[in-house]
Design a protein around this motif. Sequence first.
Motif, PDB file in Angstrom:
ATOM      1  N   SER A  21     -84.470  48.254 -38.140  1.00 31.72           N
ATOM      2  CA  SER A  21     -84.782  47.860 -36.760  1.00 31.72           C
ATOM      3  C   SER A  21     -86.058  47.024 -36.717  1.00 31.72           C
ATOM      4  O   SER A  21     -86.142  46.051 -35.960  1.00 31.72           O
ATOM      5  N   PRO A  31     -82.240  45.757 -31.531  1.00 33.17           N
ATOM      6  CA  PRO A  31     -81.177  46.710 -31.850  1.00 33.17           C
ATOM      7  C   PRO A  31     -80.714  47.409 -30.575  1.00 33.17           C
ATOM      8  O   PRO A  31     -81.503  47.661 -29.664  1.00 33.17           O
ATOM      9  N   ALA A  32     -79.428  47.701 -30.515  1.00 38.59           N
ATOM     10  CA  ALA A  32     -78.865  48.367 -29.340  1.00 38.59           C
ATOM     11  C   ALA A  32     -77.677  49.208 -29.781  1.00 38.59           C
ATOM     12  O   ALA A  32     -77.196  49.088 -30.918  1.00 38.59           O
ATOM     13  N   THR A  45     -76.593  44.261 -32.463  1.00 40.19           N
ATOM     14  CA  THR A  45     -77.838  43.502 -32.425  1.00 40.19           C
ATOM     15  C   THR A  45     -77.716  42.433 -31.356  1.00 40.19           C
ATOM     16  O   THR A  45     -76.730  41.699 -31.321  1.00 40.19           O
ATOM     17  N   HIS A  92     -85.355  48.372 -27.778  1.00 33.15           N
ATOM     18  CA  HIS A  92     -84.051  48.988 -28.014  1.00 33.15           C
ATOM     19  C   HIS A  92     -83.338  49.150 -26.685  1.00 33.15           C
ATOM     20  O   HIS A  92     -83.985  49.408 -25.660  1.00 33.15           O
TER      21      HIS A  92
END
Length: 98
Positions: A21, A31-32, A45, A92
């Motif tokens: 990350s 990042p997700a 991403t 995030h």
Amino acid sequence: MANFVLNAAARDEAQQGKGASRRLRLQNKVPAIIYGGEAAPVAVTLELRQLVKALESNAFFEEVVEINVDGKTESVKIQALQRHPAKNTPMHADFKRA
């Protein structure tokens, strides 16, 4: 059709975790995760610039967002957003399937 459309790339197991990350954030990516519904969670991403542009509108937090993940479209709503404490940039994002 949703007003907000984001493009994303799926991440595999090797691209997950704290170190991965951090490397993504250095490349101006966020990042997700997409979770909920019948399907399994998907780590993705997002491009930082594209996400910041969408976050400028308050409607982003209330409307259904479409995320294109490697050619497949997911209809989601933002569930949580983590921001950097000093820079206020997204770190995030959590999306829940609608």
